[in-house]
Scaffold this motif. Structure first.
Motif, PDB file in Angstrom:
ATOM      1  N   VAL A 181      16.755  25.234 103.629  1.00  0.00           N
ATOM      2  CA  VAL A 181      17.734  25.229 102.724  1.00  0.00           C
ATOM      3  C   VAL A 181      17.421  26.337 101.630  1.00  0.00           C
ATOM      4  N   ILE A 182      18.695  27.057 101.267  1.00  0.00           N
ATOM      5  CA  ILE A 182      18.475  28.253 100.443  1.00  0.00           C
ATOM      6  C   ILE A 182      19.621  28.195  99.363  1.00  0.00           C
ATOM      7  N   SER A 183      19.269  28.098  97.997  1.00  0.00           N
ATOM      8  CA  SER A 183      20.324  27.880  97.083  1.00  0.00           C
ATOM      9  C   SER A 183      20.323  29.515  96.482  1.00  0.00           C
ATOM     10  N   THR A 184      21.482  30.127  96.233  1.00  0.00           N
ATOM     11  CA  THR A 184      21.508  31.395  95.751  1.00  0.00           C
ATOM     12  C   THR A 184      22.452  31.396  94.418  1.00  0.00           C
ATOM     13  N   GLY A 185      21.835  32.144  93.194  1.00  0.00           N
ATOM     14  CA  GLY A 185      22.564  32.556  92.145  1.00  0.00           C
ATOM     15  C   GLY A 185      21.813  32.557  90.958  1.00  0.00           C
ATOM     16  N   SER A 186      22.102  33.648  90.280  1.00  0.00           N
ATOM     17  CA  SER A 186      20.914  34.206  89.248  1.00  0.00           C
ATOM     18  C   SER A 186      21.118  33.127  88.208  1.00  0.00           C
ATOM     19  N   GLU A 187      22.109  32.447  88.142  1.00  0.00           N
ATOM     20  CA  GLU A 187      22.398  31.356  87.093  1.00  0.00           C
ATOM     21  C   GLU A 187      21.546  30.122  87.060  1.00  0.00           C
ATOM     22  N   LEU A 188      20.730  29.963  88.308  1.00  0.00           N
ATOM     23  CA  LEU A 188      20.293  28.677  88.791  1.00  0.00           C
ATOM     24  C   LEU A 188      18.945  28.598  88.216  1.00  0.00           C
ATOM     25  N   VAL A 189      18.325  27.337  87.634  1.00  0.00           N
ATOM     26  CA  VAL A 189      17.110  26.844  87.440  1.00  0.00           C
ATOM     27  C   VAL A 189      16.519  25.732  88.243  1.00  0.00           C
ATOM     28  N   GLY A 192      15.180  20.034  85.698  1.00  0.00           N
ATOM     29  CA  GLY A 192      14.265  19.633  84.869  1.00  0.00           C
ATOM     30  C   GLY A 192      13.741  21.010  83.872  1.00  0.00           C
ATOM     31  N   ASP A 193      14.074  22.103  84.354  1.00  0.00           N
ATOM     32  CA  ASP A 193      13.700  23.267  83.567  1.00  0.00           C
ATOM     33  C   ASP A 193      14.723  23.320  82.096  1.00  0.00           C
ATOM     34  N   LEU A 194      14.232  23.863  81.178  1.00  0.00           N
ATOM     35  CA  LEU A 194      15.112  23.754  80.006  1.00  0.00           C
ATOM     36  C   LEU A 194      16.431  25.017  80.378  1.00  0.00           C
ATOM     37  N   LEU A 195      17.572  24.590  80.127  1.00  0.00           N
ATOM     38  CA  LEU A 195      18.736  25.467  80.436  1.00  0.00           C
ATOM     39  C   LEU A 195      18.788  26.569  79.175  1.00  0.00           C
ATOM     40  N   GLY A 196      18.738  27.676  79.733  1.00  0.00           N
ATOM     41  CA  GLY A 196      19.089  28.819  78.628  1.00  0.00           C
ATOM     42  C   GLY A 196      20.484  29.145  78.621  1.00  0.00           C
ATOM     43  N   PRO A 197      21.102  29.896  77.918  1.00  0.00           N
ATOM     44  CA  PRO A 197      22.596  30.398  77.930  1.00  0.00           C
ATOM     45  C   PRO A 197      22.844  30.725  79.257  1.00  0.00           C
TER      46      PRO A 197
END
Length: 396
Positions: A181-189, A192-197
């Motif tokens: 399984v591979i998720s793509t997207g530069s917006e993904l973290v 549980g990681d802190l979300l940035g803008p």
């Protein structure tokens, strides 16, 4: 733009995955068989229980010696342990524990609650007890050679317990697919990681891994990648190195810029299409070094429903699992749908056989999907249905 019918894409996926559907069963340790499906029935090599034993803590006796109020000398004690106890002498009783082997000559067990002991040497029995009372006979659960489990059963903890009780250490089960399984997207973290803008947690990876495991697939690789073609191709290589037989991706197949999956796979012959469905219009299938790759949209509801529609039925078939249940229900309120698109609405099954829609049609509403227990399947040529109309639903 003409959109491809859902049924046509279902056929494409089944054709791509056809080689995976020809594999035979495999033998696995019982300890690793949870959730797998038995390829054939299993017979017990031994009787269950394998020896006569006590159902209660109490006293092993000859029933012919027992009348209400009788007192008998206590001739010994038998624990639940290995070994063969000495025969019971007529006119005596032996203290016995639950599960302990019955001595030869004993044909009943008197529960300790019906007895009074005196100085540990005699026991007085209040009531009469008949032959066979609280005795577990050999094979009273299952005879040797009888069917222990039928073929086709999905193994739960109770089934593994029965196999272990029969002394079995291996079992033959339907094969399962090794999935990456591979998720793509530069917006993904990572969750549980802190979300940035501009960032969101990767729910697609979690959902697809869980959905594949739920239909008995084996997850051999998980990855997340930014919108970079070289980085994505490196993850594909890693998935193959992990011996994946099927790769599932999410995101990167739409018409805009930064569509990394499309950029990497379309030159290799990937079929990238838009289906007549909502949510989940963008879809793609490909082959990477001979391994099938099924590509879903990045919106989380679209990704989950795409797996349910296109991949889950094939994995269920391979694993020997039944199809997802579909039930016709009655709408409790009117429903509108988009012309030319087969729409899948989230819903709640009501106790009276009706169904209520839940949330909207948007493909980002993960909380609404989590709250739903059915999907409403609205045909692509339907634009509205009145309250009281029937609709096919898929149980989640």
């Amino acid at each position: 733009m003409a959109r491809t019918p859902v049924a046509e894409h279902e056929g494409r996926v089944r054709a791509l995955l056809a080689p995976l559907r020809t594999r035979g069963a495999e033998t696995v340790p019982v300890s690793a068989a949870l959730g797998r499906v038995l390829a054939a029935s299993v017979a017990s090599p031994i009787a269950l229980p394998p020896f006569r034993n006590s159902q209660m803590d109490g006293f092993a006796v000859r029933s012919s010696d027992i009348v209400p109020g009788v007192s008998l000398p206590i001739a010994g004690e038998i624990a639940a342990a290995a070994g063969t106890p000495a025969p019971l002498v007529a006119g005596t009783a032996v203290r016995i524990m639950t599960g302990a082997p019955l001595p030869e000559g004993a044909d009943a067990v008197v529960p300790v609650e019906d007895t009074v002991t005196s100085e540990g040497s005699t026991v007085t029995i209040a009531s009469a007890w008949s032959h066979g009372s609280y005795v577990r006979e050999v094979g009273s659960d299952l005879a040797a050679g009888a069917e222990l489990l039928p073929g086709g059963v999905r193994l739960a903890s109770r089934h593994l317990a029965a196999l272990a009780a029969a002394g079995l250490t291996e079992v033959v089960v339907e094969s399962r697919v090794r999935v990456a399984v591979i998720s793509t997207g530069s917006e993904l973290v990572a969750p549980g990681d802190l979300l940035g803008p501009g960032q969101i947690s990767d729910s697609n990876g979690t959902a697809l891994v869980a959905a594949a495991r739920d239909v008995a697939a084996e997850i051999v690789f998980e990855g997340r990648v930014v919108d970079d073609r070289a980085a994505f191709e490196a993850l594909l290589e890693a998935a193959l190195a992990a011996d994946a037989e099927l790769v599932l991706t999410s995101g990167g197949i739409s018409q805009g810029e930064y569509e990394v999956v499309r950029e990497a796979l379309e030159p290799r012959g990937a079929l990238v299409d838009v289906l007549a469905m909502q949510p989940g219009g963008p879809q793609a299938i490909a082959s990477f070094q001979g391994i099938p790759v099924i590509c879903f949209p990045g919106n989380p509801v679209s990704s989950q429903l795409s797996f349910l529609l296109f991949v889950e039925p094939v994995l269920r078939e391979i694993a020997g699992l039944p199809d997802r249940i579909r039930v016709t229900r009655v709408l409790d309120a009117p429903v509108t749908s988009v012309a030319g698109k087969r729409q899948f609405l989230r819903g709640l099954a009501l106790p009276d056989g009706k169904v209520a829609t839940l949330g909207g049609a948007s493909s980002h509403l993960v909380a609404a999907l989590a709250a739903a227990d059915v999907l409403l399947d609205i045909p692509e040529d339907t634009t509205e249905l009145p309250a009281g109309a029937t609709v096919e639903t898929w149980e989640l």
